[in-house]
Scaffold this active site. Structure first.
Site, PDB file in Angstrom:
ATOM      1  N   SER A 107       0.827  -1.210   0.000  1.00 46.56           N
ATOM      2  CA  SER A 107       0.000   0.000   0.000  1.00 46.56           C
ATOM      3  C   SER A 107       0.858   1.256   0.000  1.00 46.56           C
ATOM      4  CB  SER A 107      -0.880  -0.011   1.260  1.00 46.56           C
ATOM      5  OG  SER A 107      -1.425   1.271   1.497  1.00 46.56           O
ATOM      6  N   TYR A 130      -2.198   5.500  -4.063  1.00 48.30           N
ATOM      7  CA  TYR A 130      -3.222   6.502  -3.735  1.00 48.30           C
ATOM      8  C   TYR A 130      -2.694   7.813  -4.265  1.00 48.30           C
ATOM      9  CZ  TYR A 130      -5.854   3.865  -0.128  1.00 48.30           C
ATOM     10  OH  TYR A 130      -6.649   2.984   0.548  1.00 48.30           O
ATOM     11  N   THR A 155      -5.810   2.729  -6.846  1.00 50.42           N
ATOM     12  CA  THR A 155      -7.068   2.609  -6.087  1.00 50.42           C
ATOM     13  C   THR A 155      -7.934   3.828  -6.363  1.00 50.42           C
ATOM     14  OG1 THR A 155      -6.088   1.235  -4.390  1.00 50.42           O
ATOM     15  CG2 THR A 155      -8.054   2.444  -3.769  1.00 50.42           C
ATOM     16  N   LYS A 249      -8.201  -0.539  -9.273  1.00 47.46           N
ATOM     17  CA  LYS A 249      -8.899  -1.169  -8.139  1.00 47.46           C
ATOM     18  C   LYS A 249     -10.042  -0.279  -7.644  1.00 47.46           C
ATOM     19  CE  LYS A 249      -7.818  -2.992  -3.479  1.00 47.46           C
ATOM     20  NZ  LYS A 249      -8.271  -2.045  -2.463  1.00 47.46           N
ATOM     21  N   HIS A 273     -13.648  -2.040  -1.306  1.00 51.05           N
ATOM     22  CA  HIS A 273     -12.698  -1.701  -0.237  1.00 51.05           C
ATOM     23  C   HIS A 273     -13.056  -2.439   1.059  1.00 51.05           C
ATOM     24  CE1 HIS A 273      -9.463   1.442  -0.057  1.00 51.05           C
ATOM     25  NE2 HIS A 273      -9.505   1.172   1.231  1.00 51.05           N
TER      26      HIS A 273
HETATM   27  C1  LIG Z   1      -7.085  -2.473   7.573  1.00 52.27           C
HETATM   28  C2  LIG Z   1      -7.287  -2.236   6.101  1.00 52.27           C
HETATM   29  C3  LIG Z   1      -6.500  -1.300   5.439  1.00 52.27           C
HETATM   30  C4  LIG Z   1      -6.660  -1.111   4.059  1.00 52.27           C
HETATM   31  N1  LIG Z   1      -5.840  -0.229   3.403  1.00 52.27           N
HETATM   32  C5  LIG Z   1      -5.910  -0.133   2.051  1.00 52.27           C
HETATM   33  C6  LIG Z   1      -4.964   0.651   1.333  1.00 52.27           C
HETATM   34  O1  LIG Z   1      -4.069   1.254   1.907  1.00 52.27           O
HETATM   35  N2  LIG Z   1      -5.089   0.708  -0.022  1.00 52.27           N
HETATM   36  C7  LIG Z   1      -6.083   0.036  -0.711  1.00 52.27           C
HETATM   37  O2  LIG Z   1      -6.164   0.114  -1.938  1.00 52.27           O
HETATM   38  N3  LIG Z   1      -6.965  -0.736  -0.047  1.00 52.27           N
HETATM   39  C8  LIG Z   1      -6.894  -0.837   1.303  1.00 52.27           C
HETATM   40  N4  LIG Z   1      -7.761  -1.654   1.971  1.00 52.27           N
HETATM   41  C9  LIG Z   1      -8.750  -2.439   1.184  1.00 52.27           C
HETATM   42  C10 LIG Z   1      -8.132  -3.785   0.770  1.00 52.27           C
HETATM   43  O3  LIG Z   1      -7.166  -3.618  -0.218  1.00 52.27           O
HETATM   44  C11 LIG Z   1      -9.218  -4.734   0.214  1.00 52.27           C
HETATM   45  O4  LIG Z   1      -9.889  -4.087  -0.832  1.00 52.27           O
HETATM   46  C12 LIG Z   1     -10.216  -5.167   1.271  1.00 52.27           C
HETATM   47  O5  LIG Z   1      -9.586  -5.412   2.498  1.00 52.27           O
HETATM   48  C13 LIG Z   1     -10.919  -6.449   0.809  1.00 52.27           C
HETATM   49  O6  LIG Z   1     -11.905  -6.817   1.705  1.00 52.27           O
HETATM   50  P1  LIG Z   1     -11.711  -7.936   2.834  1.00 52.27           P
HETATM   51  O7  LIG Z   1     -10.929  -7.265   3.933  1.00 52.27           O
HETATM   52  O8  LIG Z   1     -13.092  -8.250   3.230  1.00 52.27           O
HETATM   53  O9  LIG Z   1     -10.951  -9.073   2.224  1.00 52.27           O
HETATM   54  C14 LIG Z   1      -7.643  -1.845   3.355  1.00 52.27           C
HETATM   55  C15 LIG Z   1      -8.414  -2.796   4.040  1.00 52.27           C
HETATM   56  C16 LIG Z   1      -8.238  -2.996   5.385  1.00 52.27           C
HETATM   57  C17 LIG Z   1      -9.072  -4.043   6.067  1.00 52.27           C
END
Ligand SMILES: Cc1cc2nc3c(=O)[nH]c(=O)nc-3n(C[C@H](O)[C@H](O)[C@H](O)COP(=O)(O)O)c2cc1C
Length: 389
Positions: A107, A130, A155, A249, A273
């Site tokens: 990330s 981002y 994203t 994404k 997300h």
């Molecule tokens: C704690 C956390 C932090 C996240 N940070 C980012 C991020 O920095 N960039 C991003 O594109 N998605 C981020 N996401 C989304 C994840 O990439 C992903 O889309 C999502 O976790 C998928 O759902 P799931 O947790 O149910 O598997 C984050 C998700 C979580 C749970």
């Protein structure tokens, strides 16, 4: 608890080890968290219709993306602040992914730098961008390129931050703000607190470089607001800057996916997300059929995947691979790198077992034929119909 046997067991262990406000950051969704529940519900509502008397003595769960092998159709999703869950969490996730033979997506909001992760993990690394500020985005993309990242993931669903009410109530932020409540929370979770005291509070490592010290960039970072003006025209700018594969994404609709590909993207990631942005968004699984009908480029999917059978369902419906977000984070938060290894092994075992149970010896043979469609109606409509009852 005895040895954890599934992702839910790791979730329970993570909940035990982490202070409440950190677990809430990991777990929480936007607003009423209906999207979070809905992401799970749509997977639960898809059923298999197994084939019998098939030779399933040898099975193959491997796949490829653009010719590159993956030991299973899973990828570790980009997640910010992994170091808050476990010291050097990004490195642990990247190393576990490399051992397992799948890509790790770092990330922008990581707590280990682009270069540190590239130096620590030998596997395939993707970088998630981002766009907080164009100048900064350009620097990050160039750094990812020279550090050897093979794929860029833009994203697109965080133009503004989701309203995560758990975080608002808990006052969760980085740098951490201490209050009587957070101190008590820390005291009640000594294993996590000792690690934090020993290693210090993690920082957003990609923004500690000299270039990012520029006052204008610092102001953009401090406000933590994305560049909300980033739109279709800007995709061309990014495409020109990045010579390798580019995934977009946060896509939720087939027409957007089609436009991404027309503008030069190599694939899309259907994602809401993990229910953390728009609470009432559809689940990515509901947009999968219409998207794969419109584009032939790889479609990846995340949000709500907790079981190997979820992976098999998504692949049967047309996804090339799925991303694991919270599933691997539960492993990390519960037991560090070993926990991530264990979650990946559990997923692998469940994928293999599901394939055997449905009478499909190879992941490459999966199709909608193995899913029950409720009398011939499309799976997308089946999802909607069952949910509305
Ligand atoms: C704690 C956390 C932090 C996240 N940070 C980012 C991020 O920095 N960039 C991003 O594109 N998605 C981020 N996401 C989304 C994840 O990439 C992903 O889309 C999502 O976790 C998928 O759902 P799931 O947790 O149910 O598997 C984050 C998700 C979580 C749970």
């Amino acid at each position: 608890m005895n040895k954890p046997v599934n992702v839910a067991d790791f979730r329970a262990l993570a909940r035990k080890r982490l202070p409440r406000m950190v677990f809430d950051y990991l777990e929480g969704g936007a607003e009423d968290e209906r999207g979070l529940q809905h992401n799970r519900q749509v997977f639960d509502d898809v059923r298999f219709q197994p084939r019998r008397l098939v030779d399933i003595s040898e099975r193959d769960i491997r796949t490829t993306i653009f010719g590159k092998p993956l030991s299973a159709p899973i990828i570790i999703a980009p997640t910010g602040l992994n170091g808050v869950l476990w010291h050097e969490g990004d490195l642990a996730l990247a190393r576990a992914a490399a051992r397992f033979g799948i890509p790790f997506i770092l990330s922008t909001a990581s707590t280990a730098s682009i270069e540190a992760v590239a130096g620590a993990a030998s596997g395939e690394l993707w970088f998630q961008l981002y766009v907080v500020h164009r100048k900064l985005a350009e620097q990050l993309v160039k750094r990812a390129l020279s550090a050897g990242y093979t794929t860029l993931v833009l994203t697109t669903d965080v133009g503004v931050n989701g309203k995560r009410e758990r975080d608002i109530r808990n006052g969760f932020s980085l740098p951490m703000r201490y209050s009587a409540r957070t101190v008590i929370d820390g005291v009640l979770h000594p294993r996590w607190s000792c690690d934090l005291l020993r290693h210090g509070v993690p920082q957003l490592a990609n923004f500690a470089s000299n270039e990012a010290q520029d006052a204008e960039l610092q102001a953009a970072l401090m406000s933590r607001q994305m560049d909300a003006s980033f739109a279709w025209d800007d995709l061309a700018w990014l495409r020109d800057m990045w010579p390798h594969k580019l995934f977009i994404k946060g896509i939720s609709r087939a027409d957007d996916a089609e436009r991404c590909i027309a503008l030069g993207a190599d694939g899309v990631i259907l994602s809401n997300h993990g229910g953390r942005q728009l609470d009432s968004a559809i689940a990515p699984l509901e947009a999968l059929e219409s998207t794969t009908a419109r584009i032939s480029a790889p479609v990846l999917l995340d949000s709500g995947v907790r079981r190997g059978s979820d992976v098999v369902k998504a692949v049967a419906m047309g996804a090339k691979s799925v991303l694991l977000g919270r599933a691997t984070l539960y492993g990390l938060a519960a037991a560090g790198e070993q926990g991530v290894d264990a979650v990946l092994e559990i997923m692998k075992d469940e994928i293999d077992r599901t394939l055997a149970q449905i009478g499909c010896p190879s992941i490459s043979n999966l199709s909608k034929d193995y899913l029950w469609t409720g009398g011939g109606i499309s799976l997308e409509r089946a999802c909607h119909a069952e949910i509305s009852t």
